[in-house]
Design a protein around this motif. Structure first.
Motif, short mmCIF file in Angstrom:
data_model
loop_
_atom_site.label_atom_id
_atom_site.label_comp_id
_atom_site.label_asym_id
_atom_site.label_seq_id
_atom_site.Cartn_x
_atom_site.Cartn_y
_atom_site.Cartn_z
N ARG A 35 0.83 -1.21 0.00
CA ARG A 35 0.00 0.00 0.00
C ARG A 35 0.87 1.26 0.00
O ARG A 35 0.56 2.24 -0.68
CB ARG A 35 -0.97 -0.02 1.18
CG ARG A 35 -2.12 -1.02 0.98
CD ARG A 35 -3.20 -0.92 2.05
NE ARG A 35 -2.73 -1.24 3.38
CZ ARG A 35 -2.61 -2.46 3.89
NH1 ARG A 35 -2.92 -3.52 3.15
NH2 ARG A 35 -2.20 -2.65 5.13
N ARG B 248 0.86 4.10 -2.94
CA ARG B 248 0.67 5.53 -2.67
C ARG B 248 1.81 6.35 -3.28
O ARG B 248 1.57 7.40 -3.89
CB ARG B 248 0.59 5.81 -1.17
CG ARG B 248 -0.73 5.43 -0.53
CD ARG B 248 -0.84 5.95 0.90
NE ARG B 248 0.24 5.49 1.77
CZ ARG B 248 0.24 4.37 2.49
NH1 ARG B 248 -0.81 3.56 2.44
NH2 ARG B 248 1.26 4.06 3.25
N GLU B 249 3.02 5.87 -3.12
CA GLU B 249 4.18 6.60 -3.65
C GLU B 249 4.19 6.61 -5.17
O GLU B 249 4.53 7.62 -5.79
CB GLU B 249 5.47 6.01 -3.08
CG GLU B 249 5.61 6.28 -1.58
CD GLU B 249 6.73 5.49 -0.93
OE1 GLU B 249 7.57 4.92 -1.65
OE2 GLU B 249 6.74 5.45 0.32
N GLU C 195 1.50 6.40 -7.07
CA GLU C 195 0.41 7.28 -7.48
C GLU C 195 0.82 8.75 -7.35
O GLU C 195 0.46 9.58 -8.19
CB GLU C 195 -0.83 7.00 -6.62
CG GLU C 195 -2.07 7.70 -7.12
CD GLU C 195 -3.32 7.27 -6.38
OE1 GLU C 195 -4.13 8.17 -6.07
OE2 GLU C 195 -3.48 6.08 -6.10
#
Length: 99
Positions: free
Chosen positions: A70, A74-75, A77
């Motif tokens: 996750r 996130r990184e 994205e």
């Protein structure tokens, strides 16, 4: 660019009354992720402690792996390289590059 890193995993296991608990901590040097896992022996089954250890430990490490994935999502994205919206394709696996 060549990089070499060492990440450490510490795993604590405890068992009481047929319940094994595991706590896994991944230390990357810049952050720590903590995962938890539990295994319970069915009262009708033979109590084999190593099986509880393996189940609880694998569940704790799976928890850490999910948190790590996750964080990577996130990184990715954040820099515009995250997964597309909608149904996802087959997960990328190490064997996909070897074959």
């Amino acid at each position: 660019m060549t990089r070499t890193l060492e990440w450490n995993v510490h795993l604590d296991l405890s068992e009481e009354n047929g319940t094994t608990k595991a706590e896994a901590v991944l230390d990357t040097g810049s952050e720590k992720l903590m995962g938890h896992g539990v295994a319970r022996c069915n009262p009708q089954d033979v109590d084999i402690p190593t099986i509880g250890d393996e189940l609880a430990a694998s569940r704790a490490m799976k928890d850490v792996a999910g948190q790590l994935m996750r964080a990577a999502d996130r990184e990715m994205e954040a820099v515009g390289a995250g997964p597309t919206k909608g149904p996802l394709g087959k997960p990328y696996a190490w064997t996909d590059v070897a074959g």
